[in-house]
Design an enzyme around this catalytic site. Structure first.
Site, PDB file in Angstrom:
ATOM      1  N   ASN A  10       0.878  -1.170   0.000  1.00 38.23           N
ATOM      2  CA  ASN A  10       0.000   0.000   0.000  1.00 38.23           C
ATOM      3  C   ASN A  10       0.913   1.218   0.000  1.00 38.23           C
ATOM      4  OD1 ASN A  10      -1.797   2.060   0.436  1.00 38.23           O
ATOM      5  ND2 ASN A  10      -2.236   1.519   2.578  1.00 38.23           N
ATOM      6  N   LYS A  12       0.141   4.174  -0.242  1.00 42.71           N
ATOM      7  CA  LYS A  12      -0.520   5.368   0.312  1.00 42.71           C
ATOM      8  C   LYS A  12      -0.298   6.541  -0.664  1.00 42.71           C
ATOM      9  CE  LYS A  12       0.305   3.565   4.885  1.00 42.71           C
ATOM     10  NZ  LYS A  12      -0.074   3.718   6.271  1.00 42.71           N
ATOM     11  N   HIS A  98      -9.658   1.150   4.584  1.00 41.09           N
ATOM     12  CA  HIS A  98      -8.390   1.346   5.311  1.00 41.09           C
ATOM     13  C   HIS A  98      -8.673   2.285   6.486  1.00 41.09           C
ATOM     14  CE1 HIS A  98      -4.298   2.568   6.263  1.00 41.09           C
ATOM     15  NE2 HIS A  98      -3.904   1.494   5.623  1.00 41.09           N
ATOM     16  N   GLU A 100      -7.131   4.699   7.618  1.00 39.57           N
ATOM     17  CA  GLU A 100      -6.912   6.125   7.337  1.00 39.57           C
ATOM     18  C   GLU A 100      -8.141   6.729   6.666  1.00 39.57           C
ATOM     19  OE1 GLU A 100      -3.147   5.669   5.342  1.00 39.57           O
ATOM     20  OE2 GLU A 100      -2.257   5.061   7.242  1.00 39.57           O
ATOM     21  N   GLU A 169      -5.759  -5.093  10.345  1.00 34.87           N
ATOM     22  CA  GLU A 169      -4.773  -4.047  10.574  1.00 34.87           C
ATOM     23  C   GLU A 169      -5.093  -3.320  11.875  1.00 34.87           C
ATOM     24  OE1 GLU A 169      -2.681  -2.888   6.695  1.00 34.87           O
ATOM     25  OE2 GLU A 169      -4.326  -1.498   7.003  1.00 34.87           O
ATOM     26  N   GLY A 175       1.975   2.219  10.652  1.00 35.55           N
ATOM     27  CA  GLY A 175       2.903   3.331  10.501  1.00 35.55           C
ATOM     28  C   GLY A 175       3.566   3.762  11.801  1.00 35.55           C
ATOM     29  N   SER A 213       2.963  -2.260  10.312  1.00 33.40           N
ATOM     30  CA  SER A 213       4.415  -2.277  10.535  1.00 33.40           C
ATOM     31  C   SER A 213       5.044  -3.639  10.260  1.00 33.40           C
ATOM     32  CB  SER A 213       4.764  -1.785  11.950  1.00 33.40           C
ATOM     33  OG  SER A 213       4.306  -0.452  12.117  1.00 33.40           O
TER      34      SER A 213
HETATM   35  C1  PEP Z   1      -0.970   0.108   5.824  1.00 34.73           C
HETATM   36  O1  PEP Z   1      -0.976   1.275   5.483  1.00 34.73           O
HETATM   37  O2  PEP Z   1      -1.873  -0.644   5.428  1.00 34.73           O
HETATM   38  C2  PEP Z   1       0.119  -0.371   6.677  1.00 34.73           C
HETATM   39  C3  PEP Z   1       0.070  -1.578   7.162  1.00 34.73           C
HETATM   40  O3  PEP Z   1       1.143   0.522   6.909  1.00 34.73           O
HETATM   41  P1  PEP Z   1       2.558   0.202   7.631  1.00 34.73           P
HETATM   42  O4  PEP Z   1       3.053  -1.105   7.072  1.00 34.73           O
HETATM   43  O5  PEP Z   1       3.414   1.360   7.267  1.00 34.73           O
HETATM   44  O6  PEP Z   1       2.278   0.100   9.098  1.00 34.73           O
END
Ligand code: PEP
Length: 255
Positions: A10, A12, A98, A100, A169, A175, A213
């Protein structure tokens, strides 16, 4: 049924024509060695770059995806991008719900379910994100939250649920550099697997990815868990070497 592991990046809101080209070319160079035939890889990119990445990845094993999709098919919805449009640019996947988007754009469980439906109707596999906040985890609500989020998608999509991908998630892990332990992740994945099993006779097709992460160092232990079928990767998907190492870990876990 053995599910082929899926590692989906992803990006982003990151990238440029120049940076994307370098990143995709580097991923493609290492992909056959990293994935073998045991893991699948995809990158979910900002919509304007779908065409570029589609061209770069043409004829390779790297699939492309979008990061959101409109619930509407067409019409007066300024700024929205329909599933059919994404499909025209080769999107095989679309992330929906997601955290976000839930957090910054107020997306509700019902809207996320409708987005999954719109994607499916256009032949795009939705990657449906679910996950609890830190406050919800600390209040002991993790299971209730993820089950509520997935139930909305099951309710709207019925038997088509077997065609989705789920991504667990935990919001507090995205992040932040904080990863759920393999045991914490597995526990939630098992809950989601049971919920899918109760809802569909073909639930064994549905892959449940972990996201939050995940990186080159922790991927192997997470992907070794019985109900973790892959990863949704944010930050680490922007570095070809890290992304390839995660894909290689998925391939090794499937061996
Ligand atoms: C994500 O944005 O779906 C995600 C898992 O981000 P990160 O791996 O940076 O935590």
């Amino acid at each position: 049924m053995t599910r082929k592991k899926l590692i989906a990046g992803n990006w982003k809101m990151n990238g440029s024509l120049e940076a994307n080209e370098a990143l995709v070319r580097a991923v493609l160079a290492g992909l056959p060695g990293a994935a073998g035939d045991r893991a699948e890889a995809a990158v979910c990119v900002p919509a304007p770059y779908l065409s570029q990445v589609q061209q770069l990845a043409k004829g390779t094993a790297l699939a492309t995806g979008a990061q959101d999709v409109s619930v509407h098919a067409s019409g007066a919805y300024t700024g929205e991008v329909s599933a059919a449009m994404l499909r025209e640019f080769g999107a095989r996947y679309a992330i929906v719900g997601h955290s976000e988007r839930r957090q910054y754009h107020g997306e509700t469980d019902a809207q996320v379910a409708d987005k999954a439906k719109a994607a499916l109707a256009a032949g795009i596999t939705p990657i449906v994100c679910v996950g609890e906040t830190l406050a919800e985890r600390e209040a002991g609500q993790t299971e209730a939250v993820v089950k509520r989020q997935l139930a909305a998608v099951i309710h709207v999509n019925g038997h088509c649920i077997s065609e989705i991908v789920v991504a667990y998630e935990p919001v507090w892990a995205i992040g932040t550099g904080k990863t759920a332990t393999p045991e914490q992740a597995q526990q939630v994945h098992a809950v989601l697997r049971a919920q899918l099993h109760a809802a569909s006779t073909h639930d064994d097709r549905v892959r449940i990815l972990y996201g939050g992460s995940m990186n080159a160092a922790n991927a192997a232990t997470l992907l070794a868990q019985p109900d973790i079928d892959g990863g949704l990767i944010g930050g680490a998907s922007l570095k070809a070497a890290d992304f390839l190492q995660i894909i290689a870990a998925a391939s090794a876990a499937a061996a």
